[in-house]
Design a protein around this motif. Structure first.
Motif, short mmCIF file in Angstrom:
data_model
loop_
_atom_site.label_atom_id
_atom_site.label_comp_id
_atom_site.label_asym_id
_atom_site.label_seq_id
_atom_site.Cartn_x
_atom_site.Cartn_y
_atom_site.Cartn_z
N PHE A 142 4.80 -1.16 8.16
CA PHE A 142 5.23 0.02 7.44
C PHE A 142 6.59 -0.30 6.84
O PHE A 142 7.36 -1.07 7.42
CB PHE A 142 5.41 1.19 8.40
N GLU A 143 6.87 0.30 5.72
CA GLU A 143 8.21 0.17 5.15
C GLU A 143 8.78 1.55 4.96
O GLU A 143 8.18 2.40 4.31
CB GLU A 143 8.14 -0.53 3.78
N LYS A 150 11.93 3.66 3.40
CA LYS A 150 13.03 3.46 2.47
C LYS A 150 14.36 3.74 3.15
O LYS A 150 14.46 4.59 4.02
CB LYS A 150 12.86 4.38 1.25
N VAL A 177 6.54 9.78 8.33
CA VAL A 177 5.22 9.24 8.00
C VAL A 177 4.95 9.34 6.50
O VAL A 177 4.45 8.42 5.88
CB VAL A 177 4.12 9.98 8.79
N ASN A 178 5.34 10.48 5.94
CA ASN A 178 5.07 10.69 4.53
C ASN A 178 5.88 9.80 3.62
O ASN A 178 5.57 9.65 2.44
CB ASN A 178 5.33 12.15 4.16
N SER A 179 6.94 9.22 4.15
CA SER A 179 7.80 8.44 3.27
C SER A 179 7.54 6.93 3.41
O SER A 179 8.23 6.14 2.82
CB SER A 179 9.26 8.73 3.56
N MET A 180 6.56 6.56 4.24
CA MET A 180 6.38 5.14 4.47
C MET A 180 5.22 4.53 3.69
O MET A 180 4.19 5.15 3.50
CB MET A 180 6.14 4.89 5.96
N ASP A 181 5.43 3.31 3.26
CA ASP A 181 4.35 2.55 2.65
C ASP A 181 3.91 1.47 3.62
O ASP A 181 4.59 1.18 4.59
CB ASP A 181 4.83 1.89 1.36
N ILE A 182 2.76 0.88 3.33
CA ILE A 182 2.28 -0.23 4.16
C ILE A 182 2.34 -1.50 3.31
O ILE A 182 1.91 -1.48 2.15
CB ILE A 182 0.84 0.01 4.62
N ILE A 188 0.88 -1.17 0.00
CA ILE A 188 0.00 0.00 0.00
C ILE A 188 0.91 1.21 0.00
O ILE A 188 1.66 1.43 0.96
CB ILE A 188 -0.89 0.00 1.24
N LEU A 189 0.88 1.97 -1.07
CA LEU A 189 1.82 3.08 -1.19
C LEU A 189 1.33 4.29 -0.40
O LEU A 189 0.92 5.30 -0.95
CB LEU A 189 2.05 3.43 -2.66
N ALA A 190 1.40 4.17 0.89
CA ALA A 190 0.91 5.23 1.77
C ALA A 190 1.70 6.52 1.56
O ALA A 190 1.23 7.61 1.84
CB ALA A 190 0.99 4.79 3.22
N SER A 191 2.92 6.37 1.09
CA SER A 191 3.75 7.57 0.90
C SER A 191 3.28 8.41 -0.27
O SER A 191 3.65 9.55 -0.42
CB SER A 191 5.21 7.15 0.71
#
Lengths: 203, 604
Positions: free
Chosen positions: B101-102, B104, B28-33, A61-64
């Motif tokens: 969360f991932e 980078k 937070v803005n740089s993370m994906d789930i 899920i590209l939350a970013s």
């Protein structure tokens, strides 16, 4: 077959070729989950207040890269609806004009398959603005999360009553609830439902 | 909006709460789930991930050569090491379906750059893990606590003035530097002036406050090197009853470490106990102070402190109790005519929970030993009342044999060395570990010198002394399987005693005065008598065995059972079992080394 005909006529109605990309082949294993907050539940009279959307690529899920937008309504928001979604008039002062919002939204979703919870309502809400503006309805493929959930569930409890409420599904899938319900949070949570449902065969 | 919720979630994950609001938003803005199914391999030595994973829900296992060594679950993060080092020996596999969360790699690294505290968490953690990977030590229990250096703590700027400087001028300089003491330089030597010294000289002794500061300075000063462990600073505070210590770098003063700043590092009240002991005016008060030791041990153990350091700290406190009690019980005119020594594990500063007393009194020649009888009987009884159980072998000052004139000891030592029989080797071993805690220390030194001289060029005697280390079989089989009886293993017989006895023998042979086993090992390493790499391994094995025993004993303590030296291997996890096996392997190697070194095959 019917949907091809529908697509064909829909395409014909497009009055601005800049948006032809909406009719491209959808990218493989890419989805956009979106949710709207509105002044009420009737697309004919109610308006969109905010749109939240998030992309899914495979199992990520590209939350970013999420999409989050406030829309200025044409009339004051009623006290009643403020209480529900907690979006006040002042919150929308810097919001986008409806057509602007639609443009940004279309660029975000491209030709991706759309995913949502009671998606039909959200699609109708978008179409309410889209139809008079570009002459078309959303041409994207659509997937209903509660539908997938229902289908997987019914296999194991045929004839049973299946609770399709949002929070019930979240709980049943053992997913974490992210804070309060708003467009982006709901889109995120719906995305989690979808990804999980995609990966499991039984619930 | 939702940004808020994600921030709140992230903030609840240590060490992300250390991030500044701007950094948090960026994170937070740089993370994906991401979602991963069970058994997905996220990181492996062949394929390092580009992400830091923060678990929202699920479980991930860390494997080393197919062996599970650690489990990560909700709110844990992994794996900073492989991101920082670009390589890893570990494999991370999903144990229970995972939502995470991932972040980078670049974003994680830029957070490390921009926030020092955040970075310290990962770097310190990393340092710990490198150390522990070496000996496969406890990964989870270690904390930044033990590896904190003096320079990690807040240091006050030093205020250094010349000895001729008028006091008032020196004071205003001190205030300008916002520090609490003045260092006085007098022809290259340093002295210190603190509030209490000023009070004493100016208020009580009417020293001229415009006069030179030199004469009132106290010297020599107590110092510590900047890269020494903070823990040793704490030991020094306790030992010397001081409130500040001068920090040096290559013998040059770089700052002052205040007790308060140091204490903020240690969330226990070790120091307070030391003060309580010092201030005690009655035996009752002393008893109260000593009752709190078990809590200190528990706290330090929970923090992953090396057992060696816990033991040292506790010994330091025990010594103070002995000293104070001796002072309270023995009349002043008699006190200086004898030397109170503690022996065995206490002498080696390796006793932690109050096991048993091993103590003795050496009385000056010419003084009637019977004068001490009543006092020493009371001494032993009081210690028993304090919770130090009596010694099974009756090695206590209440026993006449361990309470006699120096001359009589000399006679016994001569006999131990010349014609040893029965318990004599053991008595010599116990006595060799003696450390004086009160009275006239010279009395012990004299006897120790006699022992060192007595064993010179006595290789057969030394071999007989050392062979006790081989007395018990190491509980490990041909295929490095643990040999347990009803799931129990005696770690003292199996490993602790052989190490202590072997190291003791080598120290006796080589005139090493220090009594602590770890310190002896370091000394032997310095003298190149034991190869460095092997000695390090031996130290780790020793620490592991002590640690597992302490863990078991604390458990006993909780159930109010009597502690012994046995470990129930059912209570150990996989990592601990491996550590135990490795330790016994090292013990076996050490035994081989001893056989060769002392030519033990020649004696039977």
């Amino acid at each position: 077959m019917l949907s091809k005909i529908f697509t064909h006529f829909n395409r014909k109605n497009l009055n601005n070729e800049d948006y032809a990309f909406l009719f491209d082949e959808p990218p493989v294993d890419e989805y956009v989950v979106y949710d709207t907050e509105t002044t009420g539940l009737n697309p004919k009279v109610d308006e969109i207040l905010s749109i939240g959307a998030v992309k899914i690529k495979g199992n990520k899920i590209l939350a970013s890269e999420k999409f989050e937008l406030y829309v200025q309504p044409t009339k004051e928001i009623s006290e009643e609806s403020i209480k529900i979604h907690q979006i006040r008039n002042i919150d929308l002062q810097n919001g986008s004009k409806p057509n602007e919002a639609i443009e940004k939204f279309l660029h975000f979703i491209g030709s991706s398959t759309l995913v949502g919870y009671y998606l039909e309502f959200d699609v109708n809400m978008i179409n309410k603005y889209l139809k008079p503006y570009l002459g078309i309805k959303l041409p994207n493929k659509q997937i209903e999360v509660s539908g997938i959930y229902h289908d997987k569930k019914i296999k194991f409890i045929p004839d049973g009553h299946i609770d399709l409420r949002f929070d019930s599904i979240m709980k049943d899938l053992e997913l974490p609830i992210f804070g309060k319900h708003d467009a982006t949070n709901d889109a995120l949570m719906t995305a989690m439902m979808f990804v999980k449902l995609k990966n499991i065969s039984k619930i | 909006m939702s940004l808020h919720d994600q921030e709140a979630f992230l903030k609840s994950i240590h060490p992300f709460e250390l991030l500044k609001p701007r950094e948090l938003t960026k994170a937070v803005n740089s993370m994906d789930i991401a979602y991963y199914k069970k058994d997905t391999v996220l990181i492996s030595p062949d394929s390092i991930s580009d992400f830091l994973y923060l678990i929202i829900k699920g479980e991930v296992g860390e494997y080393h050569n197919d062996e599970l060594i650690k489990v990560y679950n909700n709110s844990n993060t992994f794996d900073a090491d492989s991101l920082i080092y670009d390589k890893t020996e570990y494999t991370f596999k999903v144990l229970e379906e995972l939502i995470c969360f991932e972040m980078k790699k670049e974003d994680f690294k830029s957070l490390l750059e921009s926030n020092t505290e955040f970075k310290n968490f990962y770097i310190k953690d990393l340092a710990n893990r490198i150390q522990s990977a070496k000996q496969k030590e406890y990964t989870t229990q270690m904390s930044g606590f033990m590896i904190a250096r003096v320079s990690d703590s807040y240091l006050h700027d030093p205020c250094i003035v010349d000895a001729k400087r008028p006091i008032m001028e020196a004071l205003s300089e001190m205030e300008e530097l916002k520090t609490n003491c003045i260092l006085v330089e007098d022809n290259g030597t340093l002295g210190i002036v603190t509030d209490s010294i000023l009070r004493k000289h100016i208020l009580y002794n009417n020293y001229d406050k415009y006069g030179p500061i030199g004469p009132i300075a106290l010297s020599p000063i107590i110092t510590i090197e900047h890269n020494d462990f903070l823990f040793n600073a704490l030991l020094s505070f306790t030992k010397n009853s001081i409130k500040r210590i001068v920090v040096t770098k290559d013998d040059k003063v770089i700052g002052i470490l205040e007790q308060l700043d140091l204490l903020s590092y240690f969330a226990n009240h070790t120091y307070l106990v030391a003060v309580q002991i010092k201030k005690a005016t009655s035996i009752e008060e002393l008893k109260l102070a000593s009752a709190d030791f078990i809590n200190i041990i528990k706290k330090l153990h929970a923090k992953g402190t090396k057992v060696e350091y816990i033991a040292k700290l506790i010994s330091e406190l025990n010594e103070k109790i002995y000293e104070k009690l001796y002072e309270m019980i023995v009349p002043q005119e008699l006190a200086s005519k004898a030397c109170l020594v503690v022996m065995g594990s206490e002498g080696r500063k390796e006793q932690m929970l109050k096991t048993d007393q091993d103590n003795a009194l050496i009385i000056e020649d010419g003084v009637d030993a019977t004068e001490f009888t009543l006092y020493m009987e009371k001494f032993t009884k009081t210690l028993i009342d304090f919770g130090f159980p009596p010694c099974d072998g009756n090695i206590m000052v209440s026993n006449e044999y361990w309470r006699k004139n120096s001359e009589s000891y000399k006679g016994e030592i001569a006999r131990w060395l010349e014609a040893p029989s029965g318990d004599d080797y053991m008595h010599l071993a116990i006595f060799f570990d003696a450390m004086s805690v009160a009275g006239n220390h010279e009395l012990l030194l004299e006897l120790k010198d006699m022992i060192f001289n007595g064993v010179k060029d006595r290789s057969v005697f030394m071999a007989n002394f050392a062979k006790a280390a081989l007395l018990f079989e190491t509980p490990i089989g041909m295929f490095t399987n643990l040999i347990a009886k009803n799931n129990h293993i005696d770690v003292k017989k199996g490993g602790i005693f052989p190490i202590v006895q072997g190291i003791r023998s080598m120290s006796l042979e080589n005139g090493i005065h220090i009594t602590n086993t770890n310190s002896r090992m370091r000394e032997l390493k310095k003298l190149k008598l034991i190869e460095e790499g092997f000695c390090d391994a031996l130290e780790e094995a020793f620490d592991t065995l002590l640690n597992l025993r302490l863990q078991e004993r604390l458990r006993y303590f909780e159930h109010e059972e009597d502690p012994d030296n046995r470990i129930d291997i059912k209570n150990l996890n996989q990592l601990e079992l491996d550590l135990l096996k490795d330790s016994f392997k090292i013990v076996n190697k050490f035994k081989d080394f001893l056989k060769h070194h002392f030519k033990l095959n020649m004696v039977q």
